[in-house]
Design a protein around this motif. Structure first.
Motif, PDB file in Angstrom:
ATOM      1  N   TYR A 161       7.263  10.725   0.995  1.00  0.00           N
ATOM      2  CA  TYR A 161       6.904   9.980  -0.215  1.00  0.00           C
ATOM      3  C   TYR A 161       6.474   8.577   0.187  1.00  0.00           C
ATOM      4  O   TYR A 161       7.242   7.823   0.794  1.00  0.00           O
ATOM      5  CB  TYR A 161       8.087   9.916  -1.177  1.00  0.00           C
ATOM      6  CG  TYR A 161       7.711   9.412  -2.564  1.00  0.00           C
ATOM      7  CD1 TYR A 161       7.316  10.302  -3.548  1.00  0.00           C
ATOM      8  CD2 TYR A 161       7.745   8.057  -2.863  1.00  0.00           C
ATOM      9  CE1 TYR A 161       6.956   9.864  -4.815  1.00  0.00           C
ATOM     10  CE2 TYR A 161       7.386   7.594  -4.116  1.00  0.00           C
ATOM     11  CZ  TYR A 161       6.995   8.500  -5.091  1.00  0.00           C
ATOM     12  OH  TYR A 161       6.633   8.056  -6.348  1.00  0.00           O
ATOM     13  N   SER A 162       5.239   8.229  -0.118  1.00  0.00           N
ATOM     14  CA  SER A 162       4.748   6.877   0.167  1.00  0.00           C
ATOM     15  C   SER A 162       5.420   5.914  -0.796  1.00  0.00           C
ATOM     16  O   SER A 162       5.203   5.970  -2.006  1.00  0.00           O
ATOM     17  CB  SER A 162       3.230   6.820   0.003  1.00  0.00           C
ATOM     18  OG  SER A 162       2.764   5.500   0.223  1.00  0.00           O
ATOM     19  N   LEU A 163       6.233   5.025  -0.254  1.00  0.00           N
ATOM     20  CA  LEU A 163       7.069   4.165  -1.093  1.00  0.00           C
ATOM     21  C   LEU A 163       6.395   2.856  -1.481  1.00  0.00           C
ATOM     22  O   LEU A 163       6.246   2.553  -2.663  1.00  0.00           O
ATOM     23  CB  LEU A 163       8.381   3.890  -0.346  1.00  0.00           C
ATOM     24  CG  LEU A 163       9.421   3.023  -1.052  1.00  0.00           C
ATOM     25  CD1 LEU A 163       9.804   3.623  -2.399  1.00  0.00           C
ATOM     26  CD2 LEU A 163      10.661   2.859  -0.167  1.00  0.00           C
ATOM     27  N   GLY A 164       5.954   2.093  -0.498  1.00  0.00           N
ATOM     28  CA  GLY A 164       5.430   0.759  -0.779  1.00  0.00           C
ATOM     29  C   GLY A 164       3.926   0.673  -0.916  1.00  0.00           C
ATOM     30  O   GLY A 164       3.367  -0.425  -1.022  1.00  0.00           O
ATOM     31  N   ARG A 165       3.244   1.812  -0.912  1.00  0.00           N
ATOM     32  CA  ARG A 165       1.799   1.838  -1.170  1.00  0.00           C
ATOM     33  C   ARG A 165       1.502   2.937  -2.185  1.00  0.00           C
ATOM     34  O   ARG A 165       2.029   4.040  -2.078  1.00  0.00           O
ATOM     35  CB  ARG A 165       1.001   2.144   0.102  1.00  0.00           C
ATOM     36  CG  ARG A 165       1.134   1.116   1.195  1.00  0.00           C
ATOM     37  CD  ARG A 165       0.219   1.459   2.354  1.00  0.00           C
ATOM     38  NE  ARG A 165       0.672   0.820   3.583  1.00  0.00           N
ATOM     39  CZ  ARG A 165       0.168   1.076   4.782  1.00  0.00           C
ATOM     40  NH1 ARG A 165      -0.800   1.965   4.910  1.00  0.00           N
ATOM     41  NH2 ARG A 165       0.624   0.468   5.850  1.00  0.00           N
ATOM     42  N   ASP A 166       0.661   2.624  -3.130  1.00  0.00           N
ATOM     43  CA  ASP A 166       0.198   3.616  -4.101  1.00  0.00           C
ATOM     44  C   ASP A 166      -1.062   3.043  -4.728  1.00  0.00           C
ATOM     45  O   ASP A 166      -1.013   2.161  -5.566  1.00  0.00           O
ATOM     46  CB  ASP A 166       1.262   3.887  -5.165  1.00  0.00           C
ATOM     47  CG  ASP A 166       0.911   5.069  -6.044  1.00  0.00           C
ATOM     48  OD1 ASP A 166      -0.253   5.142  -6.503  1.00  0.00           O
ATOM     49  OD2 ASP A 166       1.783   5.916  -6.297  1.00  0.00           O
ATOM     50  N   TRP A 167      -2.210   3.577  -4.321  1.00  0.00           N
ATOM     51  CA  TRP A 167      -3.486   3.008  -4.740  1.00  0.00           C
ATOM     52  C   TRP A 167      -3.914   3.472  -6.140  1.00  0.00           C
ATOM     53  O   TRP A 167      -4.949   3.046  -6.629  1.00  0.00           O
ATOM     54  CB  TRP A 167      -4.563   3.351  -3.706  1.00  0.00           C
ATOM     55  CG  TRP A 167      -4.202   2.809  -2.350  1.00  0.00           C
ATOM     56  CD1 TRP A 167      -3.581   1.631  -2.071  1.00  0.00           C
ATOM     57  CD2 TRP A 167      -4.424   3.438  -1.088  1.00  0.00           C
ATOM     58  NE1 TRP A 167      -3.404   1.479  -0.716  1.00  0.00           N
ATOM     59  CE2 TRP A 167      -3.911   2.573  -0.083  1.00  0.00           C
ATOM     60  CE3 TRP A 167      -5.013   4.642  -0.694  1.00  0.00           C
ATOM     61  CZ2 TRP A 167      -3.964   2.875   1.278  1.00  0.00           C
ATOM     62  CZ3 TRP A 167      -5.070   4.943   0.656  1.00  0.00           C
ATOM     63  CH2 TRP A 167      -4.550   4.074   1.635  1.00  0.00           C
ATOM     64  N   GLU A 168      -3.088   4.317  -6.758  1.00  0.00           N
ATOM     65  CA  GLU A 168      -3.360   4.739  -8.131  1.00  0.00           C
ATOM     66  C   GLU A 168      -2.640   3.848  -9.144  1.00  0.00           C
ATOM     67  O   GLU A 168      -3.026   3.772 -10.302  1.00  0.00           O
ATOM     68  CB  GLU A 168      -2.918   6.199  -8.324  1.00  0.00           C
ATOM     69  CG  GLU A 168      -3.203   6.798  -9.683  1.00  0.00           C
ATOM     70  CD  GLU A 168      -1.985   6.822 -10.594  1.00  0.00           C
ATOM     71  OE1 GLU A 168      -2.153   7.075 -11.803  1.00  0.00           O
ATOM     72  OE2 GLU A 168      -0.858   6.594 -10.109  1.00  0.00           O
ATOM     73  N   ASP A 169      -1.599   3.143  -8.692  1.00  0.00           N
ATOM     74  CA  ASP A 169      -0.760   2.356  -9.595  1.00  0.00           C
ATOM     75  C   ASP A 169      -1.160   0.878  -9.563  1.00  0.00           C
ATOM     76  O   ASP A 169      -1.415   0.325  -8.490  1.00  0.00           O
ATOM     77  CB  ASP A 169       0.707   2.507  -9.185  1.00  0.00           C
ATOM     78  CG  ASP A 169       1.661   1.997 -10.253  1.00  0.00           C
ATOM     79  OD1 ASP A 169       1.816   0.770 -10.371  1.00  0.00           O
ATOM     80  OD2 ASP A 169       2.227   2.841 -10.979  1.00  0.00           O
ATOM     81  N   PRO A 170      -1.188   0.212 -10.717  1.00  0.00           N
ATOM     82  CA  PRO A 170      -1.640  -1.185 -10.768  1.00  0.00           C
ATOM     83  C   PRO A 170      -0.602  -2.209 -10.316  1.00  0.00           C
ATOM     84  O   PRO A 170      -0.910  -3.402 -10.218  1.00  0.00           O
ATOM     85  CB  PRO A 170      -1.964  -1.390 -12.254  1.00  0.00           C
ATOM     86  CG  PRO A 170      -1.064  -0.448 -12.971  1.00  0.00           C
ATOM     87  CD  PRO A 170      -0.959   0.763 -12.074  1.00  0.00           C
ATOM     88  N   ASP A 171       0.623  -1.775 -10.024  1.00  0.00           N
ATOM     89  CA  ASP A 171       1.708  -2.730  -9.753  1.00  0.00           C
ATOM     90  C   ASP A 171       2.267  -2.642  -8.343  1.00  0.00           C
ATOM     91  O   ASP A 171       3.466  -2.810  -8.148  1.00  0.00           O
ATOM     92  CB  ASP A 171       2.843  -2.513 -10.763  1.00  0.00           C
ATOM     93  CG  ASP A 171       2.629  -3.293 -12.043  1.00  0.00           C
ATOM     94  OD1 ASP A 171       2.331  -4.498 -11.954  1.00  0.00           O
ATOM     95  OD2 ASP A 171       2.740  -2.693 -13.129  1.00  0.00           O
ATOM     96  N   VAL A 172       1.417  -2.405  -7.332  1.00  0.00           N
ATOM     97  CA  VAL A 172       1.927  -2.235  -5.970  1.00  0.00           C
ATOM     98  C   VAL A 172       1.282  -3.253  -5.024  1.00  0.00           C
ATOM     99  O   VAL A 172       0.206  -3.011  -4.468  1.00  0.00           O
ATOM    100  CB  VAL A 172       1.683  -0.799  -5.462  1.00  0.00           C
ATOM    101  CG1 VAL A 172       2.430  -0.591  -4.145  1.00  0.00           C
ATOM    102  CG2 VAL A 172       2.137   0.227  -6.493  1.00  0.00           C
TER     103      VAL A 172
END
Length: 463
Positions: free
Chosen positions: A156-167
């Motif tokens: 599970y990618s924890l500190g990166r998520d390019w779909e979410d606006p709050d990372v």
């Protein structure tokens, strides 16, 4: 004794009993992990469909190409229209891993692009709701793993998520791994909103809907705080007490350490794992046609085990759900080699030293090139003649890697060590040995074999 005091003593005893039981369970889980030695890493997602090509030209960054090419989310998400892995067969995947000697599988439930390879109820950005496939691979893998006796772990990618606006991210500099082309205001991003809105709900799903999960394999903690890491750990263990957690949960909250695309330089006696690719990339890439040879994979594997670690070997399935043809030699090589030499691997521990060189020039374990998390390989490239060791019970196992000599000397064994017998695993031929001035000399018997040239000699010591 007052009633209140009596109740306090009872409660204290119950708490201590629960904590003791939990510690024993964790110890047993760690012991299983350390004895397992070999797992299969699976990177699979939308990037598997494009396989290194974007708009008709080779893309940069491998499976990270959304970041490197600055692809807008609305355009990247359209890959899901074509992602239909009709050849995916969970049982075939698991049986292939099992035959190759792997004891657990870790698959990317959600990578940095934010796309989930399972039926997530809290985010419709997933394989069931966005593709024509409409099936849940994690569900099918959980069934197949249980049937075959293989443990299932989830990445599970924890500190990166390019779909979410709050990372937000901070490596290698502020916003260095953030989606700033869709969400440009880095200072407006609030990580806690993402964790509460997506991370925790998805972890609850993964730990509730798919049976026993052996480990959660987090990646890139980035700006996750110590309190957030603790809360995530507590959430995991509230749902599955036996689930191990890797160090990339961040802030010292993991159960075992990770190194990536390199080898350890010394024995490490606390649990750790090295994750390595078969080829150049983690995800499937049509331009990645040169895979490490089975000999190189096994050399790396032996080195890792001799220093107390596990090898998590990665494969990148195609967009159709098949393991690439280049991986067949690796799986077959592991199967054939471990069939002969598995006793020197499973359930073993590091010896007093991890190895010795047989040539004047020692092979370095790490690359001098700077780490690059999309494409990086710090693994030694040569086939230097050398020795590695493991131990179990009254035996020391000597791995003679890529040797050409008819005899070699083990300098770590002197004439005070009483040897009962030396045998070559997989052979009934006599193995000669004698103490010499600088160690124990082993004579290599002449035999015809097509085995990968990493031979294992079992030394039995007198009790």
């Amino acid at each position: 004794m007052t009633r209140v005091r009596f109740l306090l003593i009872v409660i204290t005893c119950l708490i201590n009993s629960i904590l003791s039981l939990s510690a024993q369970e964790t110890k047993a889980d760690i012991e299983w992990f350390c004895n397992a030695k070999l797992g299969l890493f699976v990177h699979w997602g939308l990037y598997s469909q494009t396989a290194g090509l974007w708009n008709g030209i080779p893309s940069k960054g491998g499976e990270h190409f959304m970041l490197y090419e600055r692809i807008h989310l609305k355009d990247y998400a359209k890959i899901a229209d074509d992602f239909n892995p009709v050849d995916f067969d969970a049982e075939r995947w698991v049986k292939t891993a099992k035959a190759a000697g792997m004891k657990y599988i870790v698959i990317t439930a959600k990578h940095h692009d934010g796309f989930a390879i399972y039926n997530s109820k809290c985010s419709d950005y997933n394989i069931v709701k966005r593709t024509h496939f409409k099936r849940d691979p994690i569900k099918e893998l959980s069934v197949a793993c249980k049937k075959e006796g293989i443990k299932l772990g989830l990445y599970y990618s924890l500190g990166r998520d390019w779909e979410d606006p709050d990372v937000p991210t901070d490596w290698p500099q502020k916003a260095g791994r953030s989606n700033t082309w869709d969400f440009p205001d880095e200072d407006a991003k609030v990580l806690s909103r993402y964790i509460e809105r997506k991370v925790k709900p998805q972890l609850k799903e993964l730990l509730t809907n798919y049976g026993e999960i052996a480990m959660l394999w987090f990646d890139t903690p980035e700006l996750v705080t110590k309190q957030q890491s603790r809360e995530i750990r507590e959430l995991i263990h509230s749902l599955q007490t036996h689930c191990l957690i890797n160090s990339r949960i961040g802030n010292g909250q993991g159960d075992y350490d990770i190194i990536e695309q390199q080898l350890m330089e010394k024995i490490k006696r606390t649990p750790w794992e090295a994750c390595l690719t078969m080829g150049k990339n983690w995800g499937n890439n049509r331009f990645d046609t040169i895979y490490k040879s089975p000999e190189m994979i096994i050399r790396n594997f032996v080195d890792i085990v001799s220093k107390g670690g596990n090898m998590l070997l990665n494969v990148g399935p195609t967009g159709k759900g098949l393991f690439p043809k280049e991986s067949v030699h690796t799986f077959n090589g592991l199967y054939a080699w471990l069939k002969v030499n598995g006793e020197a691997i499973y359930g073993t521990h590091p010896w007093k030293t991890y190895g010795e060189n047989l040539t004047p020039t020692a092979e370095e374990n790490t690359s001098k090139t700077p780490f690059h998390d999309a494409e990086y390989d710090g693994i030694p490239k040569g086939n230097t003649s050398d020795l590695r060791f493991t131990s179990k019970d009254n035996f020391v196992y000597v791995f003679a890697r890529s040797i050409q000599e008819r005899s070699f000397v083990i300098k770590s064994i002197d004439n005070t060590d009483k040897i009962k017998k030396v045998t070559l695993l997989g052979s009934r031929l006599h193995v000669g040995f004698k103490h010499v001035t600088n160690g124990l000399q082993i004579s290599v018997p002449t035999f015809s074999t097509e085995q990968i040239p990493v031979y294992v000699f079992r030394i039995e010591f007198k009790k």
